[in-house]
Design a protein around this motif. Sequence first.
Motif, mmCIF file in Angstrom:
data_model
loop_
_atom_site.group_PDB
_atom_site.id
_atom_site.type_symbol
_atom_site.label_atom_id
_atom_site.label_comp_id
_atom_site.label_asym_id
_atom_site.label_seq_id
_atom_site.Cartn_x
_atom_site.Cartn_y
_atom_site.Cartn_z
ATOM 1 N N GLU A 179 0.834 -1.208 0.000
ATOM 2 C CA GLU A 179 0.000 0.000 0.000
ATOM 3 C C GLU A 179 0.868 1.258 0.000
ATOM 4 O O GLU A 179 0.586 2.237 -0.703
ATOM 5 C CB GLU A 179 -0.930 0.023 1.226
ATOM 6 N N SER A 180 1.956 1.230 0.794
ATOM 7 C CA SER A 180 2.795 2.430 0.921
ATOM 8 C C SER A 180 3.434 2.820 -0.412
ATOM 9 O O SER A 180 3.739 3.985 -0.640
ATOM 10 C CB SER A 180 3.861 2.234 2.005
ATOM 11 N N GLU B 35 -0.019 8.465 -0.955
ATOM 12 C CA GLU B 35 -0.750 9.592 -0.349
ATOM 13 C C GLU B 35 -1.685 9.101 0.753
ATOM 14 O O GLU B 35 -1.711 9.645 1.851
ATOM 15 C CB GLU B 35 -1.554 10.335 -1.420
ATOM 16 N N ALA B 36 -2.442 8.047 0.445
ATOM 17 C CA ALA B 36 -3.397 7.531 1.433
ATOM 18 C C ALA B 36 -2.635 6.941 2.616
ATOM 19 O O ALA B 36 -2.983 7.168 3.786
ATOM 20 C CB ALA B 36 -4.285 6.469 0.798
ATOM 21 N N PHE B 37 -1.565 6.189 2.315
ATOM 22 C CA PHE B 37 -0.805 5.542 3.378
ATOM 23 C C PHE B 37 -0.229 6.573 4.341
ATOM 24 O O PHE B 37 -0.431 6.518 5.556
ATOM 25 C CB PHE B 37 0.322 4.695 2.772
ATOM 26 N N TRP B 38 0.498 7.560 3.783
ATOM 27 C CA TRP B 38 1.189 8.513 4.650
ATOM 28 C C TRP B 38 0.226 9.469 5.344
ATOM 29 O O TRP B 38 0.480 9.905 6.466
ATOM 30 C CB TRP B 38 2.255 9.278 3.871
ATOM 31 N N SER B 39 -0.860 9.770 4.676
ATOM 32 C CA SER B 39 -1.832 10.652 5.304
ATOM 33 C C SER B 39 -2.374 9.989 6.572
ATOM 34 O O SER B 39 -2.485 10.613 7.637
ATOM 35 C CB SER B 39 -2.941 10.942 4.290
ATOM 36 N N ARG B 40 -2.672 8.696 6.465
ATOM 37 C CA ARG B 40 -3.186 7.964 7.630
ATOM 38 C C ARG B 40 -2.134 7.891 8.739
ATOM 39 O O ARG B 40 -2.420 8.120 9.911
ATOM 40 C CB ARG B 40 -3.583 6.562 7.172
ATOM 41 N N GLN B 41 -0.882 7.592 8.352
ATOM 42 C CA GLN B 41 0.165 7.479 9.378
ATOM 43 C C GLN B 41 0.373 8.815 10.099
ATOM 44 O O GLN B 41 0.543 8.859 11.318
ATOM 45 C CB GLN B 41 1.511 7.037 8.771
ATOM 46 N N GLN C 166 -1.677 11.154 10.602
ATOM 47 C CA GLN C 166 -2.769 11.441 11.540
ATOM 48 C C GLN C 166 -2.714 10.521 12.753
ATOM 49 O O GLN C 166 -2.991 10.938 13.871
ATOM 50 C CB GLN C 166 -4.109 11.304 10.829
ATOM 51 N N ASP C 167 -2.355 9.251 12.528
ATOM 52 C CA ASP C 167 -2.297 8.300 13.647
ATOM 53 C C ASP C 167 -1.139 8.596 14.597
ATOM 54 O O ASP C 167 -1.273 8.448 15.801
ATOM 55 C CB ASP C 167 -2.102 6.864 13.139
#
Length: 645
Positions: A30-31, A36-42, A44-45
């Motif tokens: 996924e990364s 974009e989706a992967f890093w955006s989630r990380q 925020q987490d």
Amino acid sequence: MSEVHIHPVPAEFASRAHIDAGDYEKLYRESIENPEAFWSRQAQDFLQWEKPFTRVVEEDLKKGHTAWFADGELNVAVNCIDRHLPARAEQTALIWEGDDPADSKNITYSELHEQVCRLANLLKERGVKKGDRVCIYMPMIPEAAYAMLACARIGAVHSVVFGGFSPGSLRDRILDSDCRLVITADEGVRGGKTVPLKANVDKALADCPNVHTAIVVKRTGADVGWNGERDIWYAESVAEQSSDCAPEPMNAEDPLFILYTSGSTGKPKGVLHTTAGYLLMCTMTFKYAFDYKEGDIFWCTADVGWITGHSYIVYGPLSTGAISLIFEGVPTYPDASRCWQVVEKHKVNSFYTAPTAIRALMGAGDEFVTKTDRSSLKLLGTVGEPINPEAWEWYYKVVGEERCPIIDTWWQTETGAHLITPLPGAIDMKAGSATKPFFGVQPALMDDQGREIDGEGAGALVMKASWPSMIRSVYGDHQRMIDTYFSAYPGYYFTGDGARRDADGYYWITGRMDDVLNVSGHRLGTAEIESAIVLHDDTAEAAVVGYPHDIKGQGIYAYVTLKAGHEPNEELRQELIDLCVKEIGSIAKPDIIQWAPGLPKTRSGKIMRRILRKIAGNELDSLGDTSTLADPSVVEELIEHRANC
Ligand code: 6R9
């Protein structure tokens, strides 16, 4: 090469790990496919934002450009301290273990908050503003961490200079980044000896007219020189300050720190890291590579003067709300049992050190290890240089009792955080291999023509895409960053290292490209030959360099240190040559073996091959600067007994 032994992830460990093999495959894919989706989630987490970001990444590696979360705002000190207060104000943040085994203390998150706020207010009172540079020249005491975090809290950019550097090196670094304030101590204490930090600062500042303030921690109470207009005592000055300090909101791409590092040419470069991307990668790798669990006690033996200390003593652990041990001393004082006694005393769960320390401790004998109780240990790590399989196996068997996975973490000052490392619950270990890339990291190997090598092979290690904690600039000389890292292979980041990828996709770092030998047209990694030599029971350490050879192009010159109690002789010399031939092939036969009672090392423990190459090549009048060595007298000894070639 001798056959590689695979150490599978212990099943018990995998069942409790944050990331198992399946998670790794899925998240890694996924990364890369959807960064974009992967890093955006990380982001925020893992981080607490004052203002959320809407943009994730911009990059143009041809220009050496990258920006992460560029419209977000956050403060690193808030992430490392304030956000943990509701749940763990009274939990230990830092355990300080002094040079003297009788000295230690614990600092809680609420004490950390108070100390950092007081110092931050003092910095403000002395005129430090967002973006100003502050030099930190400290021993390994909690105030070093307070100083870094106090800068981060008010948006000042710190430049930590290792306390072992000379006054001249300190001066050059202060001037290069135009620091206006220095934080130091009267003296440092290491291995039972004192280090005259304040006296060094006084010498350095004689040439730094812009420095208006030196804040001095009283560590030993020694008599020190005093400039009443410039110098103030730390303790009494922070006591007058408020214990609250509003954090400065920082843009994700605002500078966090500068850290000087040596390249193959020129003066040291001030590697610049920024706020969000750096903190995100330290925090994530800290949790996943060390498989950090709530309440674990983590010990990284590095000095805060190096990137390893920045990322894995201070920022990664504290951002995670972890317990981080900060050690003032050295592994061999009072004796070679010290590390394991500290492990026993504080019930350390993860231990992270450099191969050079492992080899030194291995040379001292197993007794020093086995007499201690290391049952608290769950994981071991290494960093800084390739680890030879023999040292790896010793670390695994004798220190870790075959219970603890070893993570061999490959990364650089410029990368900010681990890029290639096993995740201990996911990736089977091979002794001597840093194994596989971390999430989002895309290594590639380049051949001599600048083409990517597919599958198995060896070449120049590059990165195909940026990662959040990538170097952003060389302070004051952006072009130098582009020339050093982004010009050799346009569109890629060049690490300066060589590596091999095996049939399983594992990476084996062969060392700096400038250490690669070309013997009769064959490429040889110096690390491979060194590993072979240290397989011999009598050897403690070896360093191999090339020297000009009329017929072969380059000959192999090996400096060999024997374990205590062993004497050099002709028979042993022949055995070592035979061992190289046996392990690698006759092409790896050392032409010259010089017995070396000690090797020239930087104070962070790296062997200075540049100097060894000059000695081997008989270029004795161009040895360069040897003042930064841990023990400069080693060089004279090597020159005196130099082998004739
Ligand atoms: C973190 C750090 C970076 C250089 C790097 C490489 C060597 C670091 C390594 C390793 C083999 C490892 N290096 N880790 N080589 N295996 N696990 O050490 O940063 O001081 O900038 O050094 O160290 O040659 O290029 P830094």
